[in-house]
Design a protein around this motif. Structure first.
Motif, PDB file in Angstrom:
ATOM      1  N   ALA A   1      -2.099  -4.979   4.340  1.00  0.00           N
ATOM      2  CA  ALA A   1      -2.954  -3.809   4.330  1.00  0.00           C
ATOM      3  C   ALA A   1      -2.308  -2.557   3.957  1.00  0.00           C
ATOM      4  N   PRO A   2      -0.858  -2.218   4.601  1.00  0.00           N
ATOM      5  CA  PRO A   2      -0.056  -1.006   4.330  1.00  0.00           C
ATOM      6  C   PRO A   2       0.137  -0.961   2.775  1.00  0.00           C
ATOM      7  N   ASN A   3       0.350  -1.960   2.228  1.00  0.00           N
ATOM      8  CA  ASN A   3       0.617  -1.900   0.645  1.00  0.00           C
ATOM      9  C   ASN A   3      -0.420  -1.342  -0.168  1.00  0.00           C
ATOM     10  N   LEU A   4      -1.718  -2.138   0.186  1.00  0.00           N
ATOM     11  CA  LEU A   4      -2.859  -1.671  -0.427  1.00  0.00           C
ATOM     12  C   LEU A   4      -3.138  -0.344  -0.398  1.00  0.00           C
ATOM     13  N   GLU A   5      -3.197  -0.070   1.115  1.00  0.00           N
ATOM     14  CA  GLU A   5      -3.467   1.546   1.378  1.00  0.00           C
ATOM     15  C   GLU A   5      -2.686   2.423   0.688  1.00  0.00           C
ATOM     16  N   TYR A   6      -1.368   2.278   0.477  1.00  0.00           N
ATOM     17  CA  TYR A   6      -0.640   3.117   0.094  1.00  0.00           C
ATOM     18  C   TYR A   6      -0.674   3.061  -1.496  1.00  0.00           C
ATOM     19  N   TYR A   7      -0.865   2.053  -1.958  1.00  0.00           N
ATOM     20  CA  TYR A   7      -1.170   2.001  -3.507  1.00  0.00           C
ATOM     21  C   TYR A   7      -2.307   2.835  -3.860  1.00  0.00           C
ATOM     22  N   ALA A   8      -3.464   2.659  -3.207  1.00  0.00           N
ATOM     23  CA  ALA A   8      -4.730   3.524  -3.414  1.00  0.00           C
ATOM     24  C   ALA A   8      -4.536   4.792  -3.118  1.00  0.00           C
ATOM     25  N   PHE A   9      -3.716   5.324  -2.076  1.00  0.00           N
ATOM     26  CA  PHE A   9      -3.411   6.658  -1.912  1.00  0.00           C
ATOM     27  C   PHE A   9      -2.900   7.512  -3.129  1.00  0.00           C
ATOM     28  N   THR A  10      -1.592   6.723  -3.608  1.00  0.00           N
ATOM     29  CA  THR A  10      -0.483   7.260  -4.313  1.00  0.00           C
ATOM     30  C   THR A  10      -1.039   7.256  -5.821  1.00  0.00           C
ATOM     31  N   ASN A  11      -2.128   6.435  -6.178  1.00  0.00           N
ATOM     32  CA  ASN A  11      -2.629   6.213  -7.460  1.00  0.00           C
ATOM     33  C   ASN A  11      -4.305   6.421  -7.624  1.00  0.00           C
ATOM     34  N   PRO A  12      -4.444   7.832  -7.444  1.00  0.00           N
ATOM     35  CA  PRO A  12      -6.034   8.243  -7.274  1.00  0.00           C
ATOM     36  C   PRO A  12      -6.670   8.028  -8.590  1.00  0.00           C
TER      37      PRO A  12
END
Length: 390
Positions: free
Chosen positions: A322-333
């Motif tokens: 979960a943290p990896n997916l959430e971080y990717y979605a947040f940093t790649n809008p």
């Protein structure tokens, strides 16, 4: 008795007394000690404590797996929650780390299991399969698996065409197209014979007739003049009925297929993954989850490759920590991806070390100190933000 004999007897008694005293002394103790004189010091035999044999070396080899926001490149070095915590732990132990990057999580675990590295640092999930090969320190992070989807998946033209084909409607459309072509040809021949104002060139006539047929099929309107009175009107009415029927059929089938696509492609939780193909990280716990549950998978070296496959339509979803997916979605809008559903299959992260390593206990104690000093929470807030309510 002479004086000589008396002295000889006394001397004999003195030597006999010395011999008796020496025989009663403890083994290793000299006569001088018995008389109160200090003897030479003997080397002391010190029993080593368990901790003294378990102190780690001052320089070790550490394997990393790049997994933002836990481990990531930072200029010529590295950063991330797991990396910063490891640096803090080893600083407290006086250890220097030589870092080497593993291409996949599986390779990282293999390197630790085979002794190529002394420790494995990333968001490494503790589970039975890995614990059979390596040791783990005290867990320092709670997480789990989540799902990432493409927000635009199933909304494109080709997705609709595939849905129409799967539903069997393309064959019906082919028959409608055949009827339109036949009707265009017959109408062209008819008008060339009976309508004196009809274009004389074939290509102009076919174009005019095709326009008339498609006008009836799509709008239900007849734009041509009546050449045969009341009989022509009846035929025109029949044409209108056919056109309305074709239009209604096409509209209803397209609508139903698009609705079906929207429903079947809707992934909201782990139960919706069955029958889909998901992207996972090679050697990660998501791959193990898919294998255990019979879900088709495609494995990728990192999250960037997995998301690229998702956006190209090669997979239906990405499943990962979960943290990896959430971080990717947040940093790649700019990418049309979204993380959906609750966390499933809860996990705990720990540092991996070679089995029976001297590091296990020492690093665990340092992690516990970091928890007590709120250092772990500070690292979490730095890379993942404050917890709700903090």
């Amino acid at each position: 008795m002479s004086d000589h004999r008396i002295r000889t007897g006394l001397r004999f008694l003195v030597w006999l007394w010395f011999i008796c005293v020496a025989a009663t002394l403890p083994s290793g103790q000299t006569f001088a000690q018995d008389q109160g004189e200090p003897a030479a010091e003997q080397p002391a035999q010190v029993q080593a404590s368990p901790d003294s044999a378990a102190s780690p070396s001052n320089s070790i080899r550490v394997g990393l797996y790049l997994s933002p926001p836990f481990v990531m490149r930072d200029g010529d070095g590295y950063a991330g929650m797991a990396f910063d915590l490891w640096e803090s732990v080893t600083e407290g132990l006086g250890i220097e780390s030589e870092y080497v990057v593993a291409p996949t999580v599986r390779d990282l675990v293999d390197m630790a299991a085979e002794g190529e590295v002394d420790a494995a640092v990333t968001n490494l999930t503790i589970n039975k399969r890995r614990a059979e090969r390596i040791d783990f320190t005290q867990p320092w992070f709670d997480a789990g698996l989540r799902i990432m989807i493409d927000e635009n998946q199933g909304a494109g033209f080709w997705a609709m065409v595939q849905g129409l084909r799967d539903a069997g409607f393309l064959r019906a459309y082919a028959w409608i197209a055949f009827v339109i072509v036949v009707a265009t040809i017959l109408l062209t021949i008819f008008d060339r014979r009976f309508d004196t104002s009809f274009p004389t060139r074939w290509r102009d006539g076919v174009a005019e007739s095709f326009y008339t047929v498609m006008s009836v099929a799509t709008t239900g309107r007849m734009s041509r003049k009546n050449l045969f009175g009341w009989i022509g009107r009846i035929w025109s009415a029949l044409w209108l009925v056919c056109g309305v029927a074709v239009l209604a059929y096409v509209t209803s089938t397209v609508t139903s297929v698009m609705t079906t696509i929207a429903l079947t492609n809707q992934i909201r939780n782990a139960d919706d993954l069955y029958g889909k193909t998901i992207g996972v990280l090679a050697g990660g716990t998501a791959e193990e989850f898919a294998e255990e549950n019979g879900i088709a998978v495609s494995s990728y070296a990192d999250i960037d490759e997995a998301v690229s496959a998702l956006l190209r339509g090669r997979i239906d979803a990405v499943v990962g920590d979960a943290p990896n997916l959430e971080y990717y979605a947040f940093t790649n809008p700019e990418d049309p991806v979204r993380v959906v559903g609750p966390i499933f299959q809860p996990e705990k992260y720990g540092f991996g070390v070679s089995q029976k390593s001297e590091l296990t206990r020492a690093v665990t104690l340092q992690i516990l100190d970091a928890f007590e000093g709120n250092e772990v929470e500070e690292f979490r807030a730095r890379y993942l933000g404050e917890r709700p309510g903090n």
